[in-house]
Design an enzyme around this catalytic site. Structure first.
Site, PDB file in Angstrom:
ATOM      1  N   ARG A  28       6.052   1.478  -4.183  1.00 20.63           N
ATOM      2  CA  ARG A  28       7.060   2.500  -4.477  1.00 20.63           C
ATOM      3  C   ARG A  28       7.781   3.066  -3.263  1.00 20.63           C
ATOM      4  O   ARG A  28       8.793   3.733  -3.411  1.00 20.63           O
ATOM      5  CB  ARG A  28       6.412   3.644  -5.269  1.00 20.63           C
ATOM      6  CG  ARG A  28       6.204   3.295  -6.720  1.00 20.63           C
ATOM      7  CD  ARG A  28       5.391   4.352  -7.435  1.00 20.63           C
ATOM      8  NE  ARG A  28       4.027   4.360  -6.934  1.00 20.63           N
ATOM      9  CZ  ARG A  28       3.091   5.212  -7.334  1.00 20.63           C
ATOM     10  NH1 ARG A  28       3.386   6.155  -8.195  1.00 20.63           N
ATOM     11  NH2 ARG A  28       1.859   5.131  -6.851  1.00 20.63           N
ATOM     12  N   ARG A  37      11.016  -2.461 -10.679  1.00 25.00           N
ATOM     13  CA  ARG A  37      10.060  -1.860 -11.603  1.00 25.00           C
ATOM     14  C   ARG A  37      10.799  -1.223 -12.776  1.00 25.00           C
ATOM     15  O   ARG A  37      10.379  -1.344 -13.937  1.00 25.00           O
ATOM     16  CB  ARG A  37       9.233  -0.812 -10.870  1.00 25.00           C
ATOM     17  CG  ARG A  37       8.081  -0.225 -11.655  1.00 25.00           C
ATOM     18  CD  ARG A  37       7.366   0.753 -10.730  1.00 25.00           C
ATOM     19  NE  ARG A  37       6.240   1.425 -11.322  1.00 25.00           N
ATOM     20  CZ  ARG A  37       6.332   2.433 -12.178  1.00 25.00           C
ATOM     21  NH1 ARG A  37       7.521   2.851 -12.588  1.00 25.00           N
ATOM     22  NH2 ARG A  37       5.238   3.013 -12.630  1.00 25.00           N
ATOM     23  N   ASP A  74      -2.805  -6.210 -10.297  1.00 25.87           N
ATOM     24  CA  ASP A  74      -3.663  -5.044 -10.112  1.00 25.87           C
ATOM     25  C   ASP A  74      -5.099  -5.411 -10.423  1.00 25.87           C
ATOM     26  O   ASP A  74      -5.357  -6.313 -11.227  1.00 25.87           O
ATOM     27  CB  ASP A  74      -3.218  -3.882 -11.009  1.00 25.87           C
ATOM     28  CG  ASP A  74      -3.838  -2.574 -10.547  1.00 25.87           C
ATOM     29  OD1 ASP A  74      -3.320  -1.990  -9.577  1.00 25.87           O
ATOM     30  OD2 ASP A  74      -4.869  -2.170 -11.106  1.00 25.87           O
ATOM     31  N   TYR A 151     -13.979   2.017 -12.908  1.00 26.71           N
ATOM     32  CA  TYR A 151     -12.852   2.316 -13.805  1.00 26.71           C
ATOM     33  C   TYR A 151     -13.214   2.023 -15.260  1.00 26.71           C
ATOM     34  O   TYR A 151     -12.815   2.752 -16.168  1.00 26.71           O
ATOM     35  CB  TYR A 151     -11.618   1.495 -13.393  1.00 26.71           C
ATOM     36  CG  TYR A 151     -11.012   1.964 -12.085  1.00 26.71           C
ATOM     37  CD1 TYR A 151     -10.107   3.022 -12.063  1.00 26.71           C
ATOM     38  CD2 TYR A 151     -11.348   1.371 -10.877  1.00 26.71           C
ATOM     39  CE1 TYR A 151      -9.553   3.459 -10.877  1.00 26.71           C
ATOM     40  CE2 TYR A 151     -10.803   1.796  -9.681  1.00 26.71           C
ATOM     41  CZ  TYR A 151      -9.912   2.850  -9.683  1.00 26.71           C
ATOM     42  OH  TYR A 151      -9.375   3.295  -8.505  1.00 26.71           O
TER      43      TYR A 151
HETATM   44  O1  1CP Z   1       3.841   3.065 -10.363  1.00 23.62           O
HETATM   45  C1  1CP Z   1       3.581   1.962  -9.861  1.00 23.62           C
HETATM   46  O2  1CP Z   1       4.467   1.182  -9.481  1.00 23.62           O
HETATM   47  C2  1CP Z   1       2.138   1.625  -9.808  1.00 23.62           C
HETATM   48  C3  1CP Z   1       1.478   1.775  -8.483  1.00 23.62           C
HETATM   49  C4  1CP Z   1       0.595   0.567  -8.303  1.00 23.62           C
HETATM   50  C5  1CP Z   1       0.888  -0.566  -7.535  1.00 23.62           C
HETATM   51  C6  1CP Z   1       2.120  -0.830  -6.700  1.00 23.62           C
HETATM   52  C7  1CP Z   1      -0.641   0.350  -8.941  1.00 23.62           C
HETATM   53  C8  1CP Z   1      -1.308   1.227  -9.911  1.00 23.62           C
HETATM   54  N1  1CP Z   1      -1.103  -0.904  -8.569  1.00 23.62           N
HETATM   55  C9  1CP Z   1      -0.201  -1.489  -7.709  1.00 23.62           C
HETATM   56  C10 1CP Z   1      -0.279  -2.854  -7.139  1.00 23.62           C
HETATM   57  C11 1CP Z   1      -1.539  -3.263  -6.498  1.00 23.62           C
HETATM   58  N2  1CP Z   1      -2.788  -2.732  -6.718  1.00 23.62           N
HETATM   59  C12 1CP Z   1      -1.678  -4.343  -5.598  1.00 23.62           C
HETATM   60  C13 1CP Z   1      -0.520  -5.283  -5.299  1.00 23.62           C
HETATM   61  C14 1CP Z   1      -0.142  -5.835  -4.123  1.00 23.62           C
HETATM   62  C15 1CP Z   1       0.057  -5.076  -2.813  1.00 23.62           C
HETATM   63  O3  1CP Z   1      -0.933  -4.664  -2.175  1.00 23.62           O
HETATM   64  O4  1CP Z   1       1.230  -5.021  -2.368  1.00 23.62           O
HETATM   65  C16 1CP Z   1      -3.030  -4.384  -5.212  1.00 23.62           C
HETATM   66  C17 1CP Z   1      -3.679  -5.307  -4.192  1.00 23.62           C
HETATM   67  C18 1CP Z   1      -3.710  -3.371  -5.922  1.00 23.62           C
HETATM   68  C19 1CP Z   1      -5.149  -3.134  -5.859  1.00 23.62           C
HETATM   69  C20 1CP Z   1      -5.733  -1.925  -6.484  1.00 23.62           C
HETATM   70  N3  1CP Z   1      -5.391  -1.300  -7.669  1.00 23.62           N
HETATM   71  C21 1CP Z   1      -6.859  -1.244  -5.964  1.00 23.62           C
HETATM   72  C22 1CP Z   1      -7.605  -1.677  -4.721  1.00 23.62           C
HETATM   73  C23 1CP Z   1      -6.958  -1.263  -3.465  1.00 23.62           C
HETATM   74  C24 1CP Z   1      -6.880   0.210  -3.191  1.00 23.62           C
HETATM   75  O5  1CP Z   1      -5.745   0.711  -3.062  1.00 23.62           O
HETATM   76  O6  1CP Z   1      -7.933   0.858  -3.071  1.00 23.62           O
HETATM   77  C25 1CP Z   1      -7.160  -0.172  -6.821  1.00 23.62           C
HETATM   78  C26 1CP Z   1      -8.277   0.848  -6.676  1.00 23.62           C
HETATM   79  C27 1CP Z   1      -6.236  -0.215  -7.895  1.00 23.62           C
HETATM   80  C28 1CP Z   1      -6.201   0.696  -9.086  1.00 23.62           C
HETATM   81  C29 1CP Z   1      -4.901   1.361  -9.200  1.00 23.62           C
HETATM   82  N4  1CP Z   1      -3.766   0.737  -9.620  1.00 23.62           N
HETATM   83  C30 1CP Z   1      -2.706   1.598  -9.569  1.00 23.62           C
HETATM   84  C31 1CP Z   1      -3.203   2.861  -9.108  1.00 23.62           C
HETATM   85  C32 1CP Z   1      -2.389   4.093  -8.972  1.00 23.62           C
HETATM   86  C33 1CP Z   1      -4.563   2.680  -8.851  1.00 23.62           C
HETATM   87  C34 1CP Z   1      -5.509   3.718  -8.237  1.00 23.62           C
HETATM   88  C35 1CP Z   1      -6.009   4.667  -9.242  1.00 23.62           C
HETATM   89  C36 1CP Z   1      -6.947   5.693  -8.645  1.00 23.62           C
HETATM   90  O7  1CP Z   1      -6.444   6.650  -8.062  1.00 23.62           O
HETATM   91  O8  1CP Z   1      -8.154   5.541  -8.744  1.00 23.62           O
END
Ligand code: 1CP
Length: 343
Positions: A28, A37, A74, A151
Protein backbone atom coordinates in the site's frame (compact mmCIF):
# COMPACT_ATOMS: atom_id res chain seq x y z
CA UNK A 1 26.65 -19.57 -16.31
CA UNK A 2 26.63 -16.53 -14.07
CA UNK A 3 24.04 -17.04 -11.39
CA UNK A 4 21.62 -14.46 -10.09
CA UNK A 5 23.08 -12.53 -7.14
CA UNK A 6 20.45 -13.70 -4.65
CA UNK A 7 21.17 -17.34 -5.54
CA UNK A 8 24.92 -16.74 -5.17
CA UNK A 9 24.44 -15.27 -1.68
CA UNK A 10 22.14 -18.14 -0.73
CA UNK A 11 24.81 -20.58 -1.91
CA UNK A 12 27.17 -19.02 0.63
CA UNK A 13 29.10 -16.57 -1.52
CA UNK A 14 30.28 -13.26 -0.04
CA UNK A 15 29.49 -10.51 -2.57
CA UNK A 16 31.02 -7.03 -2.75
CA UNK A 17 27.54 -5.49 -2.80
CA UNK A 18 24.76 -7.43 -1.09
CA UNK A 19 21.74 -8.17 -3.26
CA UNK A 20 18.59 -6.46 -2.02
CA UNK A 21 14.82 -6.94 -1.81
CA UNK A 22 12.27 -5.82 0.75
CA UNK A 23 9.58 -7.58 2.77
CA UNK A 24 6.12 -6.43 1.58
CA UNK A 25 7.79 -4.64 -1.34
CA UNK A 26 4.46 -4.85 -3.21
CA UNK A 27 2.00 -2.99 -1.03
CA UNK A 28 0.00 0.00 0.00
CA UNK A 29 2.94 2.46 0.24
CA UNK A 30 3.03 2.37 -3.61
CA UNK A 31 0.40 4.39 -5.52
CA UNK A 32 0.51 1.89 -8.41
CA UNK A 33 -0.34 -0.93 -5.96
CA UNK A 34 -3.32 1.00 -4.59
CA UNK A 35 -4.58 1.53 -8.14
CA UNK A 36 -4.34 -2.16 -9.09
CA UNK A 37 -5.91 -3.22 -5.79
CA UNK A 38 -8.84 -0.89 -6.49
CA UNK A 39 -9.15 -2.44 -9.95
CA UNK A 40 -9.25 -5.93 -8.40
CA UNK A 41 -11.94 -4.87 -5.92
CA UNK A 42 -10.50 -6.16 -2.66
CA UNK A 43 -7.38 -7.78 -1.30
CA UNK A 44 -8.43 -11.44 -1.70
CA UNK A 45 -9.71 -10.83 -5.25
CA UNK A 46 -6.28 -9.38 -6.00
CA UNK A 47 -4.54 -12.48 -4.58
CA UNK A 48 -6.65 -14.84 -6.72
CA UNK A 49 -6.47 -12.77 -9.93
CA UNK A 50 -3.26 -14.20 -11.44
CA UNK A 51 -2.77 -11.40 -13.98
CA UNK A 52 -3.22 -8.60 -11.43
CA UNK A 53 -1.26 -10.42 -8.70
CA UNK A 54 1.62 -10.77 -11.17
CA UNK A 55 1.25 -7.08 -12.04
CA UNK A 56 1.62 -5.92 -8.41
CA UNK A 57 4.55 -8.31 -7.92
CA UNK A 58 6.29 -6.67 -10.89
CA UNK A 59 5.59 -3.07 -9.83
CA UNK A 60 8.43 -2.73 -7.27
CA UNK A 61 10.80 -4.49 -9.70
CA UNK A 62 10.04 -1.93 -12.40
CA UNK A 63 10.26 1.01 -9.99
CA UNK A 64 13.38 -0.02 -8.06
CA UNK A 65 15.09 -2.95 -9.81
CA UNK A 66 15.22 -5.13 -6.69
CA UNK A 67 17.29 -8.32 -7.06
CA UNK A 68 14.36 -10.51 -5.99
CA UNK A 69 10.62 -10.41 -6.31
CA UNK A 70 8.26 -12.14 -3.90
CA UNK A 71 5.07 -13.72 -5.16
CA UNK A 72 2.06 -11.59 -4.26
CA UNK A 73 -0.22 -13.74 -2.09
CA UNK A 74 -0.82 -14.15 1.65
CA UNK A 75 -0.02 -16.71 4.32
CA UNK A 76 -3.76 -17.01 5.09
CA UNK A 77 -4.67 -18.48 1.69
CA UNK A 78 -3.62 -21.95 2.88
CA UNK A 79 -6.14 -21.97 5.78
CA UNK A 80 -8.78 -20.89 3.29
CA UNK A 81 -7.77 -23.71 0.94
CA UNK A 82 -8.09 -26.12 3.89
CA UNK A 83 -11.69 -25.00 4.31
CA UNK A 84 -11.57 -22.11 6.81
CA UNK A 85 -13.68 -19.06 5.99
CA UNK A 86 -11.46 -16.02 5.38
CA UNK A 87 -12.30 -12.36 4.89
CA UNK A 88 -10.60 -9.01 5.51
CA UNK A 89 -12.16 -6.20 7.51
CA UNK A 90 -11.01 -2.84 6.16
CA UNK A 91 -8.77 -1.04 8.62
CA UNK A 92 -8.65 -4.05 10.97
CA UNK A 93 -7.17 -7.05 9.15
CA UNK A 94 -7.96 -10.70 8.56
CA UNK A 95 -10.86 -12.67 10.05
CA UNK A 96 -11.21 -16.47 9.88
CA UNK A 97 -13.62 -19.09 11.17
CA UNK A 98 -11.90 -20.64 14.22
CA UNK A 99 -10.54 -24.15 14.74
CA UNK A 100 -10.44 -25.03 18.45
CA UNK A 101 -12.19 -28.43 18.74
CA UNK A 102 -11.53 -31.92 17.34
CA UNK A 103 -14.78 -31.70 15.33
CA UNK A 104 -13.80 -28.39 13.73
CA UNK A 105 -10.41 -29.85 12.88
CA UNK A 106 -12.04 -32.94 11.35
CA UNK A 107 -14.28 -30.76 9.19
CA UNK A 108 -11.26 -29.27 7.40
CA UNK A 109 -10.39 -30.57 3.93
CA UNK A 110 -7.66 -33.13 3.26
CA UNK A 111 -4.32 -31.76 2.07
CA UNK A 112 -4.87 -33.03 -1.50
CA UNK A 113 -7.83 -30.66 -1.85
CA UNK A 114 -5.86 -27.41 -1.34
CA UNK A 115 -4.86 -27.08 -4.99
CA UNK A 116 -8.51 -26.55 -6.04
CA UNK A 117 -8.34 -23.19 -4.27
CA UNK A 118 -4.65 -22.42 -4.78
CA UNK A 119 -4.34 -23.04 -8.54
CA UNK A 120 -4.53 -19.29 -9.36
CA UNK A 121 -1.48 -18.75 -7.12
CA UNK A 122 0.52 -21.29 -9.13
CA UNK A 123 -0.65 -19.51 -12.28
CA UNK A 124 0.70 -16.21 -10.87
CA UNK A 125 4.08 -17.90 -10.34
CA UNK A 126 4.06 -19.15 -13.93
CA UNK A 127 3.33 -15.68 -15.30
CA UNK A 128 6.10 -14.20 -13.17
CA UNK A 129 8.69 -16.73 -14.21
CA UNK A 130 7.97 -15.72 -17.83
CA UNK A 131 7.87 -11.96 -17.24
CA UNK A 132 10.53 -11.17 -14.65
CA UNK A 133 13.86 -9.75 -15.87
CA UNK A 134 16.47 -12.51 -16.25
CA UNK A 135 18.54 -11.20 -13.30
CA UNK A 136 15.62 -11.15 -10.83
CA UNK A 137 15.04 -14.11 -8.52
CA UNK A 138 11.47 -15.26 -7.85
CA UNK A 139 10.68 -16.09 -4.22
CA UNK A 140 7.67 -18.22 -3.29
CA UNK A 141 6.48 -18.36 0.31
CA UNK A 142 4.16 -19.68 2.97
CA UNK A 143 3.53 -19.02 6.63
CA UNK A 144 5.24 -21.35 9.09
CA UNK A 145 2.80 -23.73 10.83
CA UNK A 146 2.79 -21.99 14.23
CA UNK A 147 2.09 -18.56 12.76
CA UNK A 148 -0.66 -19.90 10.47
CA UNK A 149 -2.15 -21.82 13.43
CA UNK A 150 -2.29 -18.66 15.56
CA UNK A 151 -4.67 -17.12 12.99
CA UNK A 152 -6.71 -20.32 12.52
CA UNK A 153 -7.21 -20.72 16.29
CA UNK A 154 -7.92 -17.07 17.16
CA UNK A 155 -9.76 -16.20 13.94
CA UNK A 156 -7.72 -12.99 13.66
CA UNK A 157 -4.33 -11.44 14.43
CA UNK A 158 -3.58 -11.20 18.16
CA UNK A 159 -0.90 -9.23 20.02
CA UNK A 160 0.23 -12.16 22.18
CA UNK A 161 -1.15 -15.22 20.32
CA UNK A 162 -3.09 -15.96 23.53
CA UNK A 163 -5.79 -18.23 22.03
CA UNK A 164 -3.17 -20.46 20.34
CA UNK A 165 -1.17 -20.75 23.57
CA UNK A 166 -4.40 -21.56 25.42
CA UNK A 167 -5.32 -24.40 23.01
CA UNK A 168 -1.76 -25.75 23.18
CA UNK A 169 -2.06 -25.93 26.97
CA UNK A 170 -5.70 -27.13 27.15
CA UNK A 171 -5.86 -29.66 24.28
CA UNK A 172 -2.39 -30.51 23.04
CA UNK A 173 -3.53 -33.38 20.74
CA UNK A 174 -5.88 -31.08 18.78
CA UNK A 175 -3.27 -28.32 18.68
CA UNK A 176 -0.57 -30.68 17.44
CA UNK A 177 -2.88 -32.31 14.88
CA UNK A 178 -3.69 -28.85 13.49
CA UNK A 179 0.03 -28.03 13.27
CA UNK A 180 0.66 -31.34 11.47
CA UNK A 181 -2.11 -30.65 8.96
CA UNK A 182 -0.74 -27.17 8.24
CA UNK A 183 2.80 -28.61 7.95
CA UNK A 184 1.70 -31.21 5.39
CA UNK A 185 -0.39 -28.65 3.49
CA UNK A 186 2.56 -26.25 3.40
CA UNK A 187 4.85 -28.90 1.91
CA UNK A 188 2.36 -29.54 -0.92
CA UNK A 189 1.64 -25.81 -1.44
CA UNK A 190 5.33 -24.92 -1.66
CA UNK A 191 6.10 -27.91 -3.90
CA UNK A 192 3.55 -26.64 -6.42
CA UNK A 193 5.04 -23.13 -6.23
CA UNK A 194 8.47 -24.60 -7.06
CA UNK A 195 6.98 -26.71 -9.88
CA UNK A 196 5.47 -23.50 -11.29
CA UNK A 197 8.82 -21.64 -11.22
CA UNK A 198 9.60 -20.33 -7.71
CA UNK A 199 13.40 -20.35 -7.35
CA UNK A 200 13.65 -19.72 -3.60
CA UNK A 201 11.21 -20.42 -0.76
CA UNK A 202 10.67 -18.28 2.32
CA UNK A 203 8.86 -19.47 5.45
CA UNK A 204 7.39 -16.65 7.55
CA UNK A 205 7.14 -17.47 11.26
CA UNK A 206 6.08 -13.97 12.27
CA UNK A 207 4.96 -15.01 15.76
CA UNK A 208 7.80 -17.44 16.64
CA UNK A 209 8.97 -15.01 19.33
CA UNK A 210 6.07 -15.87 21.64
CA UNK A 211 7.15 -19.52 21.84
CA UNK A 212 9.27 -19.96 24.95
CA UNK A 213 11.55 -22.80 26.10
CA UNK A 214 10.76 -26.22 24.58
CA UNK A 215 7.77 -24.74 22.73
CA UNK A 216 10.18 -22.88 20.43
CA UNK A 217 11.91 -26.14 19.56
CA UNK A 218 8.71 -28.16 19.20
CA UNK A 219 6.48 -25.67 17.38
CA UNK A 220 8.85 -23.32 15.52
CA UNK A 221 12.03 -25.31 14.79
CA UNK A 222 10.66 -28.84 14.26
CA UNK A 223 7.80 -28.02 11.84
CA UNK A 224 10.14 -25.75 9.82
CA UNK A 225 12.77 -28.53 9.77
CA UNK A 226 10.14 -31.02 8.57
CA UNK A 227 9.15 -28.67 5.73
CA UNK A 228 12.75 -27.99 4.66
CA UNK A 229 13.61 -31.71 4.78
CA UNK A 230 10.63 -32.63 2.61
CA UNK A 231 11.35 -29.84 0.11
CA UNK A 232 15.08 -30.60 -0.02
CA UNK A 233 14.29 -34.28 -0.72
CA UNK A 234 12.13 -33.24 -3.69
CA UNK A 235 14.02 -30.10 -4.80
CA UNK A 236 17.63 -30.30 -3.54
CA UNK A 237 18.64 -27.16 -5.48
CA UNK A 238 15.93 -24.81 -4.18
CA UNK A 239 17.27 -22.59 -1.37
CA UNK A 240 15.10 -21.93 1.68
CA UNK A 241 14.96 -18.78 3.83
CA UNK A 242 13.49 -19.19 7.32
CA UNK A 243 12.20 -16.18 9.27
CA UNK A 244 11.51 -17.06 12.90
CA UNK A 245 10.76 -13.48 13.90
CA UNK A 246 11.56 -12.54 17.48
CA UNK A 247 13.87 -15.54 18.06
CA UNK A 248 16.45 -13.33 19.85
CA UNK A 249 19.30 -15.43 21.23
CA UNK A 250 17.63 -18.51 19.77
CA UNK A 251 18.69 -17.34 16.29
CA UNK A 252 22.03 -19.05 17.06
CA UNK A 253 22.33 -22.44 15.35
CA UNK A 254 19.06 -22.16 13.41
CA UNK A 255 20.59 -22.63 9.92
CA UNK A 256 21.56 -26.16 10.94
CA UNK A 257 18.57 -26.89 13.17
CA UNK A 258 16.03 -25.91 10.49
CA UNK A 259 18.13 -26.95 7.49
CA UNK A 260 17.70 -23.47 5.99
CA UNK A 261 20.14 -21.80 3.59
CA UNK A 262 19.40 -18.38 5.04
CA UNK A 263 18.04 -17.03 8.31
CA UNK A 264 16.09 -13.77 8.14
CA UNK A 265 16.67 -11.44 11.07
CA UNK A 266 14.19 -9.03 12.62
CA UNK A 267 15.39 -5.75 14.16
CA UNK A 268 15.51 -7.13 17.71
CA UNK A 269 19.16 -8.20 17.41
CA UNK A 270 22.16 -6.04 16.50
CA UNK A 271 23.96 -6.63 13.20
CA UNK A 272 27.43 -7.09 14.81
CA UNK A 273 25.99 -9.69 17.21
CA UNK A 274 24.23 -11.51 14.36
CA UNK A 275 27.42 -11.41 12.23
CA UNK A 276 29.35 -13.06 15.06
CA UNK A 277 26.73 -15.62 16.11
CA UNK A 278 24.30 -16.29 13.24
CA UNK A 279 26.07 -15.48 9.94
CA UNK A 280 28.73 -18.03 10.91
CA UNK A 281 26.04 -20.65 10.08
CA UNK A 282 25.23 -19.29 6.60
CA UNK A 283 23.59 -16.46 4.72
CA UNK A 284 21.62 -13.85 6.68
CA UNK A 285 19.01 -11.36 5.52
CA UNK A 286 17.19 -8.44 7.11
CA UNK A 287 17.62 -6.35 10.25
CA UNK A 288 16.96 -2.75 9.08
CA UNK A 289 14.10 -1.20 11.07
CA UNK A 290 11.10 -0.66 8.74
CA UNK A 291 10.45 2.68 10.44
CA UNK A 292 13.43 4.10 8.51
CA UNK A 293 11.24 3.82 5.38
CA UNK A 294 8.91 6.33 7.05
CA UNK A 295 11.48 8.67 8.58
CA UNK A 296 14.33 8.53 6.01
CA UNK A 297 17.21 11.03 6.24
CA UNK A 298 20.68 10.60 7.71
CA UNK A 299 19.55 7.95 10.19
CA UNK A 300 18.43 5.70 7.32
CA UNK A 301 21.76 6.13 5.52
CA UNK A 302 23.85 5.59 8.67
CA UNK A 303 21.94 2.51 9.77
CA UNK A 304 21.91 1.00 6.25
CA UNK A 305 25.70 1.45 5.97
CA UNK A 306 26.22 -0.05 9.43
CA UNK A 307 24.28 -3.21 8.49
CA UNK A 308 26.13 -3.60 5.15
CA UNK A 309 29.42 -3.13 7.03
CA UNK A 310 28.59 -5.59 9.83
CA UNK A 311 27.70 -8.38 7.39
CA UNK A 312 30.39 -7.73 4.73
CA UNK A 313 32.52 -10.70 5.83
CA UNK A 314 29.97 -13.33 4.81
CA UNK A 315 26.91 -14.13 2.71
CA UNK A 316 24.27 -11.40 3.12
CA UNK A 317 21.05 -10.28 1.46
CA UNK A 318 20.00 -6.76 2.37
CA UNK A 319 16.41 -6.45 3.66
CA UNK A 320 14.25 -4.90 6.36
CA UNK A 321 13.64 -6.56 9.72
CA UNK A 322 9.91 -6.72 8.97
CA UNK A 323 7.51 -5.59 6.24
CA UNK A 324 7.43 -2.02 4.95
CA UNK A 325 4.38 -0.17 6.33
CA UNK A 326 1.69 1.66 4.29
CA UNK A 327 2.84 5.08 5.63
CA UNK A 328 6.37 4.64 4.17
CA UNK A 329 7.71 7.15 1.63
CA UNK A 330 8.69 5.49 -1.70
CA UNK A 331 11.65 7.92 -1.95
CA UNK A 332 13.14 6.48 1.23
CA UNK A 333 13.19 3.03 -0.39
CA UNK A 334 15.23 4.49 -3.26
CA UNK A 335 17.59 6.11 -0.75
CA UNK A 336 18.11 2.75 0.98
CA UNK A 337 18.85 1.03 -2.34
CA UNK A 338 21.26 3.77 -3.45
CA UNK A 339 23.03 3.55 -0.10
CA UNK A 340 23.42 -0.24 -0.32
CA UNK A 341 24.58 -0.19 -3.95
CA UNK A 342 26.81 2.82 -3.57
CA UNK A 343 28.35 1.82 -0.24
O1 1CP B 1 -5.01 -3.94 2.16
C1 1CP B 1 -4.16 -4.64 1.60
O2 1CP B 1 -3.74 -4.39 0.46
C2 1CP B 1 -3.72 -5.83 2.37
C3 1CP B 1 -2.40 -5.72 3.05
C4 1CP B 1 -1.69 -7.03 2.82
C5 1CP B 1 -0.69 -7.27 1.87
C6 1CP B 1 -0.07 -6.30 0.89
C7 1CP B 1 -1.97 -8.24 3.47
C8 1CP B 1 -3.01 -8.49 4.48
N1 1CP B 1 -1.15 -9.22 2.93
C9 1CP B 1 -0.35 -8.67 1.96
C10 1CP B 1 0.61 -9.38 1.09
C11 1CP B 1 1.58 -10.28 1.73
N2 1CP B 1 1.46 -10.88 2.96
C12 1CP B 1 2.78 -10.74 1.14
C13 1CP B 1 3.11 -10.44 -0.32
C14 1CP B 1 4.30 -10.11 -0.87
C15 1CP B 1 5.25 -9.03 -0.36
O3 1CP B 1 5.92 -9.22 0.67
O4 1CP B 1 5.41 -8.03 -1.11
C16 1CP B 1 3.42 -11.56 2.08
C17 1CP B 1 4.78 -12.23 1.96
C18 1CP B 1 2.58 -11.64 3.22
C19 1CP B 1 2.86 -12.46 4.40
C20 1CP B 1 2.02 -12.32 5.61
N3 1CP B 1 0.66 -12.10 5.72
C21 1CP B 1 2.52 -12.47 6.93
C22 1CP B 1 3.96 -12.82 7.24
C23 1CP B 1 4.88 -11.67 7.19
C24 1CP B 1 4.67 -10.59 8.21
O5 1CP B 1 4.41 -9.44 7.78
O6 1CP B 1 4.79 -10.86 9.41
C25 1CP B 1 1.46 -12.31 7.83
C26 1CP B 1 1.51 -12.38 9.34
C27 1CP B 1 0.29 -12.08 7.06
C28 1CP B 1 -1.10 -11.90 7.59
C29 1CP B 1 -1.67 -10.62 7.14
N4 1CP B 1 -2.10 -10.39 5.87
C30 1CP B 1 -2.52 -9.09 5.75
C31 1CP B 1 -2.38 -8.47 7.03
C32 1CP B 1 -2.79 -7.08 7.35
C33 1CP B 1 -1.82 -9.43 7.88
C34 1CP B 1 -1.37 -9.21 9.32
C35 1CP B 1 -2.50 -9.31 10.27
C36 1CP B 1 -2.07 -9.09 11.70
O7 1CP B 1 -1.91 -7.93 12.08
O8 1CP B 1 -1.87 -10.05 12.43
Amino acid sequence: MTQKTILRALAGETLDTPPIWMMRQAGRYLPEYRATRAQAGDFLSLCYNSELAAEVTLQPIRRYGFDASILFADILLLPQALGADLWFVTGEGPRLSTITTPDELKALKPVEAIHDTLNPIYETVKILSRELPSETTLIGFAGAPWTVATYMIAGKGTPDQGPAHALKDADKPTFEALLDLITDGTIEYLSKQIDAGAEVIKLFDSWAGSLKGDDFLNYAVKPAAKITAALKARYPDTPIIAFPRGAGEKYVGLHADIGADCIALDDGVTAPWAAAHVQTGGCVQGNLKSSHMVTGGDALVTETRAIVDAFKGGPHIFNLGHGITPDADPDNVQLMIDTVRGA
